[in-house]
Design an enzyme around this catalytic site. Sequence first.
Site, PDB file in Angstrom:
ATOM      1  N   TYR A  11       0.826  -1.223   0.000  1.00 36.32           N
ATOM      2  CA  TYR A  11       0.000   0.000   0.000  1.00 36.32           C
ATOM      3  C   TYR A  11       0.861   1.275   0.000  1.00 36.32           C
ATOM      4  CZ  TYR A  11      -3.337   3.392   2.049  1.00 36.32           C
ATOM      5  OH  TYR A  11      -4.111   4.485   2.320  1.00 36.32           O
ATOM      6  N   CYS A  34       3.600 -11.443  -0.151  1.00 40.17           N
ATOM      7  CA  CYS A  34       2.790 -12.121   0.878  1.00 40.17           C
ATOM      8  C   CYS A  34       1.557 -11.300   1.230  1.00 40.17           C
ATOM      9  CB  CYS A  34       3.620 -12.452   2.123  1.00 40.17           C
ATOM     10  SG  CYS A  34       4.043 -11.011   3.115  1.00 40.17           S
ATOM     11  N   SER A  36       0.482  -8.564  -1.141  1.00 35.58           N
ATOM     12  CA  SER A  36       0.213  -7.671  -2.279  1.00 35.58           C
ATOM     13  C   SER A  36       0.285  -8.517  -3.548  1.00 35.58           C
ATOM     14  CB  SER A  36       1.237  -6.533  -2.335  1.00 35.58           C
ATOM     15  OG  SER A  36       2.545  -7.068  -2.397  1.00 35.58           O
ATOM     16  N   SER A 124       6.469   3.311  13.133  1.00 36.49           N
ATOM     17  CA  SER A 124       5.045   3.490  13.389  1.00 36.49           C
ATOM     18  C   SER A 124       4.822   4.231  14.694  1.00 36.49           C
ATOM     19  CB  SER A 124       4.404   2.102  13.470  1.00 36.49           C
ATOM     20  OG  SER A 124       3.120   2.206  14.015  1.00 36.49           O
ATOM     21  N   TYR A 148       3.952  -6.367  17.469  1.00 32.35           N
ATOM     22  CA  TYR A 148       4.182  -5.588  16.241  1.00 32.35           C
ATOM     23  C   TYR A 148       4.969  -4.321  16.585  1.00 32.35           C
ATOM     24  CZ  TYR A 148       3.209  -2.221  12.531  1.00 32.35           C
ATOM     25  OH  TYR A 148       3.345  -1.255  11.567  1.00 32.35           O
ATOM     26  N   LYS A 152       8.974  -3.016  15.673  1.00 32.28           N
ATOM     27  CA  LYS A 152       9.374  -1.720  15.089  1.00 32.28           C
ATOM     28  C   LYS A 152      10.417  -1.039  15.977  1.00 32.28           C
ATOM     29  CE  LYS A 152       6.877  -1.693  11.408  1.00 32.28           C
ATOM     30  NZ  LYS A 152       7.506  -1.726  10.094  1.00 32.28           N
ATOM     31  N   ASN A 178      -1.832   7.314  10.866  1.00 33.03           N
ATOM     32  CA  ASN A 178      -2.783   6.392  10.220  1.00 33.03           C
ATOM     33  C   ASN A 178      -2.937   6.698   8.729  1.00 33.03           C
ATOM     34  OD1 ASN A 178      -3.312   6.101  13.109  1.00 33.03           O
ATOM     35  ND2 ASN A 178      -5.065   4.891  12.488  1.00 33.03           N
ATOM     36  N   PHE A 217     -16.480   1.204  17.488  1.00 30.99           N
ATOM     37  CA  PHE A 217     -15.985   0.585  18.729  1.00 30.99           C
ATOM     38  C   PHE A 217     -15.833   1.625  19.835  1.00 30.99           C
ATOM     39  CE2 PHE A 217     -13.722  -2.388  15.570  1.00 30.99           C
ATOM     40  CZ  PHE A 217     -14.766  -3.305  15.601  1.00 30.99           C
ATOM     41  N   ARG A 230      -7.968   9.541  15.885  1.00 34.15           N
ATOM     42  CA  ARG A 230      -6.675   9.182  15.303  1.00 34.15           C
ATOM     43  C   ARG A 230      -6.206  10.290  14.362  1.00 34.15           C
ATOM     44  NH1 ARG A 230      -7.261   5.978  18.585  1.00 34.15           N
ATOM     45  NH2 ARG A 230      -7.139   3.719  18.562  1.00 34.15           N
ATOM     46  N   ASP A 294      -7.425  -0.853  22.191  1.00 36.83           N
ATOM     47  CA  ASP A 294      -7.509   0.454  21.526  1.00 36.83           C
ATOM     48  C   ASP A 294      -7.198   1.589  22.496  1.00 36.83           C
ATOM     49  OD1 ASP A 294      -8.058   0.017  18.892  1.00 36.83           O
ATOM     50  OD2 ASP A 294     -10.200   0.483  19.005  1.00 36.83           O
TER      51      ASP A 294
HETATM   52  P1  NAD Z   1       1.474  -3.669   3.049  1.00 38.33           P
HETATM   53  O1  NAD Z   1       1.234  -4.997   3.674  1.00 38.33           O
HETATM   54  O2  NAD Z   1       0.498  -3.173   2.052  1.00 38.33           O
HETATM   55  O3  NAD Z   1       2.922  -3.630   2.391  1.00 38.33           O
HETATM   56  C1  NAD Z   1       4.007  -4.341   2.925  1.00 38.33           C
HETATM   57  C2  NAD Z   1       4.619  -5.150   1.791  1.00 38.33           C
HETATM   58  O4  NAD Z   1       5.732  -5.876   2.285  1.00 38.33           O
HETATM   59  C3  NAD Z   1       3.643  -6.175   1.183  1.00 38.33           C
HETATM   60  O5  NAD Z   1       3.579  -5.963  -0.210  1.00 38.33           O
HETATM   61  C4  NAD Z   1       4.256  -7.524   1.528  1.00 38.33           C
HETATM   62  O6  NAD Z   1       4.002  -8.468   0.521  1.00 38.33           O
HETATM   63  C5  NAD Z   1       5.722  -7.174   1.687  1.00 38.33           C
HETATM   64  N1  NAD Z   1       6.478  -8.033   2.589  1.00 38.33           N
HETATM   65  C6  NAD Z   1       6.178  -8.420   3.853  1.00 38.33           C
HETATM   66  N2  NAD Z   1       7.139  -9.206   4.353  1.00 38.33           N
HETATM   67  C7  NAD Z   1       8.090  -9.315   3.393  1.00 38.33           C
HETATM   68  C8  NAD Z   1       9.329  -9.998   3.310  1.00 38.33           C
HETATM   69  N3  NAD Z   1       9.786 -10.744   4.337  1.00 38.33           N
HETATM   70  N4  NAD Z   1      10.062  -9.888   2.186  1.00 38.33           N
HETATM   71  C9  NAD Z   1       9.615  -9.153   1.143  1.00 38.33           C
HETATM   72  N5  NAD Z   1       8.433  -8.494   1.159  1.00 38.33           N
HETATM   73  C10 NAD Z   1       7.685  -8.580   2.271  1.00 38.33           C
HETATM   74  O7  NAD Z   1       1.635  -2.627   4.261  1.00 38.33           O
HETATM   75  P2  NAD Z   1       1.760  -1.042   4.208  1.00 38.33           P
HETATM   76  O8  NAD Z   1       0.552  -0.482   4.856  1.00 38.33           O
HETATM   77  O9  NAD Z   1       2.161  -0.576   2.863  1.00 38.33           O
HETATM   78  O10 NAD Z   1       2.955  -0.850   5.230  1.00 38.33           O
HETATM   79  C11 NAD Z   1       4.302  -0.654   4.820  1.00 38.33           C
HETATM   80  C12 NAD Z   1       5.166  -0.515   6.041  1.00 38.33           C
HETATM   81  O11 NAD Z   1       4.705   0.571   6.838  1.00 38.33           O
HETATM   82  C13 NAD Z   1       5.151  -1.755   6.956  1.00 38.33           C
HETATM   83  O12 NAD Z   1       6.453  -1.961   7.438  1.00 38.33           O
HETATM   84  C14 NAD Z   1       4.232  -1.337   8.082  1.00 38.33           C
HETATM   85  O13 NAD Z   1       4.542  -1.989   9.283  1.00 38.33           O
HETATM   86  C15 NAD Z   1       4.507   0.169   8.174  1.00 38.33           C
HETATM   87  N6  NAD Z   1       3.389   0.923   8.744  1.00 38.33           N
HETATM   88  C16 NAD Z   1       2.149   0.819   8.180  1.00 38.33           C
HETATM   89  C17 NAD Z   1       1.077   1.527   8.740  1.00 38.33           C
HETATM   90  C18 NAD Z   1      -0.309   1.403   8.154  1.00 38.33           C
HETATM   91  O14 NAD Z   1      -1.270   1.737   8.863  1.00 38.33           O
HETATM   92  N7  NAD Z   1      -0.486   0.971   6.919  1.00 38.33           N
HETATM   93  C19 NAD Z   1       1.285   2.349   9.860  1.00 38.33           C
HETATM   94  C20 NAD Z   1       2.572   2.428  10.394  1.00 38.33           C
HETATM   95  C21 NAD Z   1       3.622   1.719   9.822  1.00 38.33           C
HETATM   96  N1  UDP Z   2     -12.765   1.541  14.410  1.00 43.60           N
HETATM   97  C1  UDP Z   2     -14.147   1.349  14.494  1.00 43.60           C
HETATM   98  N2  UDP Z   2     -14.692   0.347  13.732  1.00 43.60           N
HETATM   99  C2  UDP Z   2     -13.952  -0.447  12.904  1.00 43.60           C
HETATM  100  C3  UDP Z   2     -12.547  -0.226  12.815  1.00 43.60           C
HETATM  101  C4  UDP Z   2     -11.993   0.777  13.590  1.00 43.60           C
HETATM  102  O1  UDP Z   2     -14.838   2.037  15.239  1.00 43.60           O
HETATM  103  O2  UDP Z   2     -14.517  -1.351  12.252  1.00 43.60           O
HETATM  104  C5  UDP Z   2     -12.152   2.627  15.197  1.00 43.60           C
HETATM  105  C6  UDP Z   2     -11.076   2.155  16.174  1.00 43.60           C
HETATM  106  O3  UDP Z   2     -11.653   1.786  17.408  1.00 43.60           O
HETATM  107  C7  UDP Z   2     -10.187   3.404  16.270  1.00 43.60           C
HETATM  108  C8  UDP Z   2     -10.290   4.037  14.879  1.00 43.60           C
HETATM  109  O4  UDP Z   2     -11.495   3.499  14.299  1.00 43.60           O
HETATM  110  O5  UDP Z   2     -10.722   4.325  17.211  1.00 43.60           O
HETATM  111  C9  UDP Z   2      -9.114   3.696  13.951  1.00 43.60           C
HETATM  112  O6  UDP Z   2      -8.941   2.283  13.933  1.00 43.60           O
HETATM  113  P1  UDP Z   2      -7.927   1.588  12.930  1.00 43.60           P
HETATM  114  O7  UDP Z   2      -7.974   0.127  13.192  1.00 43.60           O
HETATM  115  O8  UDP Z   2      -8.191   2.069  11.547  1.00 43.60           O
HETATM  116  O9  UDP Z   2      -6.510   2.212  13.348  1.00 43.60           O
HETATM  117  P2  UDP Z   2      -5.647   2.011  14.703  1.00 43.60           P
HETATM  118  O10 UDP Z   2      -6.586   1.681  15.800  1.00 43.60           O
HETATM  119  O11 UDP Z   2      -4.710   0.916  14.394  1.00 43.60           O
HETATM  120  O12 UDP Z   2      -4.985   3.310  14.925  1.00 43.60           O
END
Ligand code: NAD
Ligand code: UDP
Length: 333
Positions: A11, A34, A36, A124, A148, A152, A178, A217, A230, A294
């Site tokens: 993503y 895994c 995507s 994160s 998780y 990080k 977020n 929630f 958030r 949460d």
């Molecule tokens: P995502 O799952 O869409 O993308 C992560 C990608 O990494 C996937 O395409 C997956 O196939 C690949 N991947 C996982 N393990 C792998 C491995 N061992 N080798 C090669 N590829 C691998 O997630 P995202 O939302 O794009 O997140 C990207 C990064 O940002 C992650 O490290 C995640 O922890 C971090 N992050 C995401 C969020 C969020 O809310 N999306 C918030 C904070 C941090």
């Molecule tokens: N949330 C909700 N209903 C859902 C999913 C999330 O009310 O089906 C709420 C959750 O309790 C939080 C906010 O939306 O207050 C953001 O949740 P999300 O899982 O997107 O992000 P995170 O909690 O990991 O920051």
Amino acid sequence: MNILLTGGTGYIGSHTAVVLAQAGHKVILFDNLCNSSNEVVGRLEKIVGKKIDFAEGDVRDTALLIEVMRTHQIEAVIHFAGLKAVGQSVADPILYFANNVQGTISLLQAMQQLQIKTFIFSSSATVYGEPVYLPYDEVHPTKPINPYGDSKLQVEIILRDLAQSDAQWKIACLRYFNPVGAHDSGLIGDDPNGIPGNLMPYLSRVAAGTLKYLNVFGKDYDTRDGTGERDYIHVVDLAEGHMAALDFLNKHAGLHVVNLGTGKPASVLECVRAFEKACGKPLPIEFAPRRDGDLPIYYAKADLAKQLFGWTAQRSLDKMCESAWYFEQMHNK
Ligand code: NAD
Ligand code: UDP
């Protein structure tokens, strides 16, 4: 620059690939798929109008990483690859440490071997844990509340020690809040498998009619309207934050830990209203008990990113919802 994006078909990686490629950088995506699909590569090529290189592989495969980085003469790495489902990390912590921590060590070993020393890490806001004060600034204590978040923080500690051991390393740990929304083309976005756990993709499915209603929630938190708050950030803003960080690293060595958020929290009900505006119809909700684990509210102090990178998030909550809704419609045509 020639930039390797691990997790590049995911993503956030895919949106960052667009921003970097459109700015003239050469991006090489590395992903084990895994969580995507390699269909993303073709979609990216459609958006940017040029070929995008993709290598399928696991970041724990150090030899393969060396080969790919050597072939493409990589100069900088942005490390998105990782697992990110909090619940799964509680059920199987070893999986998370093996993938997220061991994977990063393998990548750093490959980089060290080739003397590539510019690195951006997807960290994160979960590293902060229970807020001692808000907004979280970068010196707020770090005390993650799940494996998780622990994975990080462990990587951040490794990066701190690495930067201390060798002054040539240029490292940014970006603590995302977020990320939501999608690219304006509607070709890439957040597309989780199964029933989404996160709010925005869940709302998209309610708007599309594939899910009946949103469970809100908790309605009695000590927040503006009783629902959780958030710091939602448009994924394209986040992607632009990476390019700004890379520009900064090109001029500044050392380790830089920086929040990427808007600094402005939104409640669940505010998100529902913004999404209703975007899709032009009311979205059914039901109040449900608080979700385990949460936090009521958290958001970023976003000043350091502005000060160091000259970057601030530009896109509104309305824009986040409009783009998410457009992606949902395009995707399910
Ligand atoms: P995502 O799952 O869409 O993308 C992560 C990608 O990494 C996937 O395409 C997956 O196939 C690949 N991947 C996982 N393990 C792998 C491995 N061992 N080798 C090669 N590829 C691998 O997630 P995202 O939302 O794009 O997140 C990207 C990064 O940002 C992650 O490290 C995640 O922890 C971090 N992050 C995401 C969020 C969020 O809310 N999306 C918030 C904070 C941090
Ligand atoms: N949330 C909700 N209903 C859902 C999913 C999330 O009310 O089906 C709420 C959750 O309790 C939080 C906010 O939306 O207050 C953001 O949740 P999300 O899982 O997107 O992000 P995170 O909690 O990991 O920051």
